[in-house]
Write a protein that holds these residues in place. Sequence first.
Motif, PDB file in Angstrom:
ATOM      1  N   VAL A 185       0.823  -1.226   0.000  1.00 43.65           N
ATOM      2  CA  VAL A 185       0.000   0.000   0.000  1.00 43.65           C
ATOM      3  C   VAL A 185       0.854   1.272   0.000  1.00 43.65           C
ATOM      4  O   VAL A 185       0.339   2.389   0.118  1.00 43.65           O
ATOM      5  CB  VAL A 185      -0.974   0.036   1.212  1.00 43.65           C
ATOM      6  N   SER A 186       2.156   1.102  -0.111  1.00 45.88           N
ATOM      7  CA  SER A 186       3.057   2.257  -0.012  1.00 45.88           C
ATOM      8  C   SER A 186       3.051   3.081  -1.298  1.00 45.88           C
ATOM      9  O   SER A 186       2.518   2.663  -2.326  1.00 45.88           O
ATOM     10  CB  SER A 186       4.481   1.754   0.225  1.00 45.88           C
ATOM     11  N   LYS A 187       3.684   4.220  -1.206  1.00 45.79           N
ATOM     12  CA  LYS A 187       3.891   5.018  -2.430  1.00 45.79           C
ATOM     13  C   LYS A 187       5.119   4.453  -3.114  1.00 45.79           C
ATOM     14  O   LYS A 187       6.245   4.629  -2.636  1.00 45.79           O
ATOM     15  CB  LYS A 187       4.130   6.483  -2.063  1.00 45.79           C
ATOM     16  N   GLY A 188       4.883   3.702  -4.157  1.00 44.80           N
ATOM     17  CA  GLY A 188       5.986   3.167  -4.965  1.00 44.80           C
ATOM     18  C   GLY A 188       6.937   2.247  -4.241  1.00 44.80           C
ATOM     19  O   GLY A 188       8.121   2.197  -4.580  1.00 44.80           O
ATOM     20  N   GLY A 189       6.469   1.537  -3.239  1.00 43.08           N
ATOM     21  CA  GLY A 189       7.320   0.555  -2.558  1.00 43.08           C
ATOM     22  C   GLY A 189       8.135   1.137  -1.425  1.00 43.08           C
ATOM     23  O   GLY A 189       8.931   0.438  -0.789  1.00 43.08           O
ATOM     24  N   LYS A 190       7.951   2.420  -1.154  1.00 42.90           N
ATOM     25  CA  LYS A 190       8.741   3.077  -0.101  1.00 42.90           C
ATOM     26  C   LYS A 190       8.116   2.828   1.259  1.00 42.90           C
ATOM     27  O   LYS A 190       7.005   3.285   1.542  1.00 42.90           O
ATOM     28  CB  LYS A 190       8.798   4.582  -0.423  1.00 42.90           C
ATOM     29  N   HIS A 201      -7.828   3.145  -2.816  1.00 43.68           N
ATOM     30  CA  HIS A 201      -9.019   2.377  -3.156  1.00 43.68           C
ATOM     31  C   HIS A 201      -9.239   2.215  -4.651  1.00 43.68           C
ATOM     32  O   HIS A 201     -10.212   1.597  -5.064  1.00 43.68           O
ATOM     33  CB  HIS A 201     -10.253   3.016  -2.495  1.00 43.68           C
ATOM     34  N   SER A 202      -8.378   2.802  -5.446  1.00 40.16           N
ATOM     35  CA  SER A 202      -8.630   2.701  -6.890  1.00 40.16           C
ATOM     36  C   SER A 202      -7.444   2.144  -7.659  1.00 40.16           C
ATOM     37  O   SER A 202      -7.605   1.606  -8.748  1.00 40.16           O
ATOM     38  CB  SER A 202      -9.004   4.074  -7.452  1.00 40.16           C
ATOM     39  N   SER A 203      -6.247   2.248  -7.096  1.00 37.46           N
ATOM     40  CA  SER A 203      -5.079   1.826  -7.871  1.00 37.46           C
ATOM     41  C   SER A 203      -4.705   0.390  -7.540  1.00 37.46           C
ATOM     42  O   SER A 203      -5.198  -0.199  -6.579  1.00 37.46           O
ATOM     43  CB  SER A 203      -3.901   2.740  -7.571  1.00 37.46           C
ATOM     44  N   LYS A 204      -3.800  -0.146  -8.333  1.00 42.35           N
ATOM     45  CA  LYS A 204      -3.315  -1.502  -8.072  1.00 42.35           C
ATOM     46  C   LYS A 204      -2.297  -1.473  -6.935  1.00 42.35           C
ATOM     47  O   LYS A 204      -1.761  -0.423  -6.593  1.00 42.35           O
ATOM     48  CB  LYS A 204      -2.635  -2.047  -9.339  1.00 42.35           C
ATOM     49  N   GLN A 205      -1.996  -2.601  -6.399  1.00 41.34           N
ATOM     50  CA  GLN A 205      -0.967  -2.696  -5.352  1.00 41.34           C
ATOM     51  C   GLN A 205       0.365  -2.127  -5.868  1.00 41.34           C
ATOM     52  O   GLN A 205       0.629  -2.174  -7.071  1.00 41.34           O
ATOM     53  CB  GLN A 205      -0.816  -4.148  -4.917  1.00 41.34           C
ATOM     54  N   LEU A 236      -3.072 -12.346   4.318  1.00 44.00           N
ATOM     55  CA  LEU A 236      -2.621 -11.118   3.647  1.00 44.00           C
ATOM     56  C   LEU A 236      -3.692 -10.631   2.659  1.00 44.00           C
ATOM     57  O   LEU A 236      -3.994  -9.438   2.595  1.00 44.00           O
ATOM     58  CB  LEU A 236      -1.295 -11.395   2.922  1.00 44.00           C
ATOM     59  N   GLU A 237      -4.283 -11.581   1.917  1.00 43.22           N
ATOM     60  CA  GLU A 237      -5.334 -11.213   0.957  1.00 43.22           C
ATOM     61  C   GLU A 237      -6.503 -10.538   1.655  1.00 43.22           C
ATOM     62  O   GLU A 237      -7.043  -9.551   1.198  1.00 43.22           O
ATOM     63  CB  GLU A 237      -5.877 -12.480   0.288  1.00 43.22           C
ATOM     64  N   LYS A 238      -6.868 -11.126   2.779  1.00 39.50           N
ATOM     65  CA  LYS A 238      -8.029 -10.624   3.534  1.00 39.50           C
ATOM     66  C   LYS A 238      -7.753  -9.209   4.064  1.00 39.50           C
ATOM     67  O   LYS A 238      -8.603  -8.323   3.968  1.00 39.50           O
ATOM     68  CB  LYS A 238      -8.294 -11.609   4.684  1.00 39.50           C
ATOM     69  N   THR A 244      -8.198  -1.908   1.347  1.00 36.64           N
ATOM     70  CA  THR A 244      -8.177  -1.198   0.054  1.00 36.64           C
ATOM     71  C   THR A 244      -9.435  -1.444  -0.779  1.00 36.64           C
ATOM     72  O   THR A 244      -9.653  -0.749  -1.764  1.00 36.64           O
ATOM     73  CB  THR A 244      -6.971  -1.658  -0.806  1.00 36.64           C
ATOM     74  N   GLY A 245     -10.197  -2.453  -0.415  1.00 34.27           N
ATOM     75  CA  GLY A 245     -11.365  -2.822  -1.223  1.00 34.27           C
ATOM     76  C   GLY A 245     -10.961  -3.550  -2.494  1.00 34.27           C
ATOM     77  O   GLY A 245     -11.793  -3.867  -3.345  1.00 34.27           O
ATOM     78  N   GLN A 246      -9.673  -3.807  -2.668  1.00 29.57           N
ATOM     79  CA  GLN A 246      -9.175  -4.431  -3.907  1.00 29.57           C
ATOM     80  C   GLN A 246      -8.754  -5.867  -3.665  1.00 29.57           C
ATOM     81  O   GLN A 246      -8.409  -6.242  -2.548  1.00 29.57           O
ATOM     82  CB  GLN A 246      -7.930  -3.686  -4.410  1.00 29.57           C
ATOM     83  N   GLU A 247      -8.741  -6.617  -4.771  1.00 26.01           N
ATOM     84  CA  GLU A 247      -8.213  -7.990  -4.689  1.00 26.01           C
ATOM     85  C   GLU A 247      -6.699  -7.934  -4.799  1.00 26.01           C
ATOM     86  O   GLU A 247      -6.165  -7.207  -5.644  1.00 26.01           O
ATOM     87  CB  GLU A 247      -8.737  -8.844  -5.850  1.00 26.01           C
ATOM     88  N   LEU A 248      -6.037  -8.731  -3.976  1.00 25.67           N
ATOM     89  CA  LEU A 248      -4.585  -8.825  -4.086  1.00 25.67           C
ATOM     90  C   LEU A 248      -4.235  -9.670  -5.316  1.00 25.67           C
ATOM     91  O   LEU A 248      -4.807 -10.739  -5.516  1.00 25.67           O
ATOM     92  CB  LEU A 248      -4.017  -9.497  -2.820  1.00 25.67           C
ATOM     93  N   GLU A 249      -3.321  -9.159  -6.117  1.00 27.62           N
ATOM     94  CA  GLU A 249      -2.851  -9.958  -7.265  1.00 27.62           C
ATOM     95  C   GLU A 249      -1.530 -10.601  -6.900  1.00 27.62           C
ATOM     96  O   GLU A 249      -0.665  -9.939  -6.320  1.00 27.62           O
ATOM     97  CB  GLU A 249      -2.659  -9.057  -8.487  1.00 27.62           C
TER      98      GLU A 249
END
Length: 345
Positions: A185-190, A201-205, A236-238, A244-249
């Motif tokens: 959920v970080s900004k660019g892995g930071k 809530h809208s972007s990918k992991q 982790l998925e849960k 985030t409301g998103q599915e983990l890929e």
Amino acid sequence: QRLHTHINKSGAISAPYSIVFDIDGVLVKGKQVLPQTRHALELLWKNKVSYIFLTNGGGVREVQKAEELSKKLGVPVNYEQLIVSHSPMRALVPKYKDANVLVVGGKGLSCKHVAEDYGFKNVVTPEEIHNAHPSVFPLSTHHTRPTSLEEEYIRKLEKPIDVVMVFHDSLNWGRDLQICLDVLVSKGGKLGTIKDPDELHSSKQSTPIYFSNPDVVWSTDFPVPRFGQGTFKLCLEKIYKHLTGQELEYTTFGKPMKSTYEYAESVLDKISPLADGDNTKRTVYVVGDNPSSDIAGANAYGWNSVLVKTGIFKPKNNENHHIHPATVVVDHVEDAVRWIIEKEK
Ligand code: G3P
Ligand code: MG
């Protein structure tokens, strides 16, 4: 009778079929070796059957795992005959060799060393992150020691993480779930940053994540199955979905994934090559205890499957598994080998 078309490394002709053995629940349970294992191995040698070990366990180099297994079984085990869950993750090296990789799982820095051996050059572990920043997981009772490398860790952490790879079971689930999630959920892995709420809530992991073993449970010397790496993934998925409301890929290696069976086939080609000019498909029997991994994977790959009752699978009567029926169900590994040899006669 079919021609003997397998010739092993030393030039000796071996039986025209091979066996792929699962380890936990088939040959051993925890520290105990199952009583039929020794006889099963003797039958293999007598009948010149080539075989490999294919386990969803790991956490150490293949050489070390082979040594451990050899000690347990009391017979030599060549590391070239052994595939662990993360072995096929070598395929990720060309893509990520210079990336910053968070390697999760295992004892101490063991998985970091495995990953470095495979060729990943910039590996960091949750343990190191925790050492550098004890506040990353305030719930820990595990006291991290500042080490002389602390500054190096902190420097490393300034670089964003590009990819997460779970190599083995976590030994500190809370902390490792926290740190994996932090990265996703970080900004660019930071680490220490988090996306703005809308974006969350809208972007990918933020980074891809790979797992080496999807087993939800596995068989040990405890009377009933124990959590495997797949349970860590479910958690982790849960959590990711909740926040985030998103599915983990994610991408998974290990049984029953095709990539693992392809890898196993390449190992068989090496240790027991088909004779020149033999264009037939290799005959392979997989002996396993877990219908969802060993049997599902073997069936999907077109290999024969032998399901034993010494591990995960405990049928009430004598029935086969309903979702992933094996070619045959037998009591234990010795019966499995006897059945295979008899069938191939
Ligand atoms: O962690 C090990 C486990 O999930 C299964 O090992 O040998 O039964 O594939 P194995
Ligand atoms: Mg097993």
